[in-house]
Design a protein around this motif. Structure first.
Motif, PDB file in Angstrom:
ATOM      1  N   TYR A  28       0.833  -1.208   0.000  1.00 53.38           N
ATOM      2  CA  TYR A  28       0.000   0.000   0.000  1.00 53.38           C
ATOM      3  C   TYR A  28       0.866   1.256   0.000  1.00 53.38           C
ATOM      4  N   PHE A  29       1.850   1.320   0.902  1.00 51.89           N
ATOM      5  CA  PHE A  29       2.701   2.500   0.979  1.00 51.89           C
ATOM      6  C   PHE A  29       3.554   2.654  -0.277  1.00 51.89           C
ATOM      7  N   ALA A  30       4.058   1.558  -0.829  1.00 51.46           N
ATOM      8  CA  ALA A  30       4.862   1.630  -2.059  1.00 51.46           C
ATOM      9  C   ALA A  30       4.023   2.177  -3.210  1.00 51.46           C
ATOM     10  N   ARG A  31       2.798   1.715  -3.344  1.00 52.78           N
ATOM     11  CA  ARG A  31       1.920   2.209  -4.406  1.00 52.78           C
ATOM     12  C   ARG A  31       1.578   3.678  -4.183  1.00 52.78           C
ATOM     13  N   SER A  32       1.281   4.056  -2.943  1.00 56.38           N
ATOM     14  CA  SER A  32       0.921   5.439  -2.625  1.00 56.38           C
ATOM     15  C   SER A  32       2.079   6.387  -2.910  1.00 56.38           C
ATOM     16  N   GLU A  33       3.292   5.984  -2.575  1.00 54.72           N
ATOM     17  CA  GLU A  33       4.467   6.816  -2.840  1.00 54.72           C
ATOM     18  C   GLU A  33       4.716   6.951  -4.330  1.00 54.72           C
ATOM     19  N   LYS A  34       4.478   5.875  -5.080  1.00 54.57           N
ATOM     20  CA  LYS A  34       4.691   5.902  -6.524  1.00 54.57           C
ATOM     21  C   LYS A  34       3.671   6.816  -7.212  1.00 54.57           C
ATOM     22  N   ASN A  36       1.981   9.330  -5.800  1.00 51.08           N
ATOM     23  CA  ASN A  36       2.041  10.704  -5.304  1.00 51.08           C
ATOM     24  C   ASN A  36       3.436  10.958  -4.745  1.00 51.08           C
ATOM     25  N   LYS A  37       4.240  11.651  -5.517  1.00 50.46           N
ATOM     26  CA  LYS A  37       5.635  11.897  -5.123  1.00 50.46           C
ATOM     27  C   LYS A  37       5.730  12.666  -3.803  1.00 50.46           C
ATOM     28  N   ASN A  38       4.695  13.430  -3.439  1.00 60.11           N
ATOM     29  CA  ASN A  38       4.696  14.193  -2.187  1.00 60.11           C
ATOM     30  C   ASN A  38       4.112  13.400  -1.027  1.00 60.11           C
ATOM     31  N   PHE A  39       3.888  12.112  -1.236  1.00 62.49           N
ATOM     32  CA  PHE A  39       3.292  11.269  -0.206  1.00 62.49           C
ATOM     33  C   PHE A  39       4.252  11.125   0.968  1.00 62.49           C
ATOM     34  N   GLU A  40       3.842  11.595   2.129  1.00 58.03           N
ATOM     35  CA  GLU A  40       4.672  11.486   3.323  1.00 58.03           C
ATOM     36  C   GLU A  40       3.869  10.971   4.512  1.00 58.03           C
ATOM     37  N   GLN A  41       2.811  10.295   4.224  1.00 57.38           N
ATOM     38  CA  GLN A  41       1.926   9.839   5.287  1.00 57.38           C
ATOM     39  C   GLN A  41       2.521   8.617   5.970  1.00 57.38           C
ATOM     40  N   SER A  42       2.693   8.699   7.257  1.00 54.62           N
ATOM     41  CA  SER A  42       3.245   7.565   7.993  1.00 54.62           C
ATOM     42  C   SER A  42       2.151   6.727   8.639  1.00 54.62           C
ATOM     43  N   LEU A  44      -1.848   4.989   8.329  1.00 59.49           N
ATOM     44  CA  LEU A  44      -2.908   4.550   7.420  1.00 59.49           C
ATOM     45  C   LEU A  44      -4.169   5.357   7.683  1.00 59.49           C
ATOM     46  N   THR A  45      -4.995   5.484   6.656  1.00 60.64           N
ATOM     47  CA  THR A  45      -6.286   6.150   6.783  1.00 60.64           C
ATOM     48  C   THR A  45      -7.362   5.186   6.280  1.00 60.64           C
ATOM     49  N   GLU A  46      -8.605   5.644   6.287  1.00 61.43           N
ATOM     50  CA  GLU A  46      -9.708   4.815   5.775  1.00 61.43           C
ATOM     51  C   GLU A  46      -9.509   4.431   4.317  1.00 61.43           C
ATOM     52  N   GLU A  47      -8.692   5.195   3.585  1.00 64.02           N
ATOM     53  CA  GLU A  47      -8.387   4.879   2.190  1.00 64.02           C
ATOM     54  C   GLU A  47      -7.730   3.506   2.054  1.00 64.02           C
ATOM     55  N   PHE A  48      -7.028   3.083   3.110  1.00 65.47           N
ATOM     56  CA  PHE A  48      -6.380   1.768   3.117  1.00 65.47           C
ATOM     57  C   PHE A  48      -7.427   0.672   2.967  1.00 65.47           C
ATOM     58  N   GLY A  49      -8.596   0.887   3.521  1.00 66.69           N
ATOM     59  CA  GLY A  49      -9.683  -0.072   3.408  1.00 66.69           C
ATOM     60  C   GLY A  49      -9.490  -1.295   4.292  1.00 66.69           C
TER      61      GLY A  49
END
Length: 128
Positions: A28-34, A36-42, A44-49
């Motif tokens: 999940y984090f690898a996909r999110s970083e790919k 969104n280059k500005n992804f710095e969320q450490s 998880l949110t409800e988006e994780f599902g």
């Protein structure tokens, strides 16, 4: 019993176990970083599902399916698959298979499903 999806490789479709969650969150984090280059969320949110099924090749988890509840209170199934292993319409077939399999075992309960998402996200954030 695992379902085998035959095409380029022998992929297995299996339920997610507690021991898989570290690999799932890494995907999940690898996909999110790919995406969104500005992804710095450490955290998880409800988006994780709520993860429900995984795609496995050998001992490697290469993808997983999950559900979320959107703003219209609709149940939405999605999947994250490592791009190196994704081919053809694998993602759509995986999502459809996950949805059919999940609903063949459970009645849709949006409130309960939303609660499950919040609980797993809170628990994973706490355990990280």
């Amino acid at each position: 019993m695992p379902t085998i999806i035959k095409e380029k490789t022998d992929l297995k479709f299996e339920p997610i176990h507690l021991s898989d969650l570290t690999e799932i969150t890494d995907l999940y984090f690898a996909r999110s970083e790919k995406e969104n280059k500005n992804f710095e969320q450490s955290k998880l949110t409800e988006e994780f599902g709520f993860p429900v099924y995984k795609l496995v090749e050998g001992n490697l988890i290469i993808g997983y399916s999950y559900f979320t509840i959107d703003v219209s209170d609709e149940i939405v199934f999605k999947a994250i698959i490592n791009p190196e292993y994704s081919f053809g319409d694998l993602e759509n077939r995986f999502i459809n298979h996950s949805k059919q399999k999940y609903f063949s075992q459970k009645e849709p309960d949006r409130k309960g499903m939303k609660n499950s998402i919040n609980r797993i996200v809170d628990w994973l954030n706490w355990s990280r």
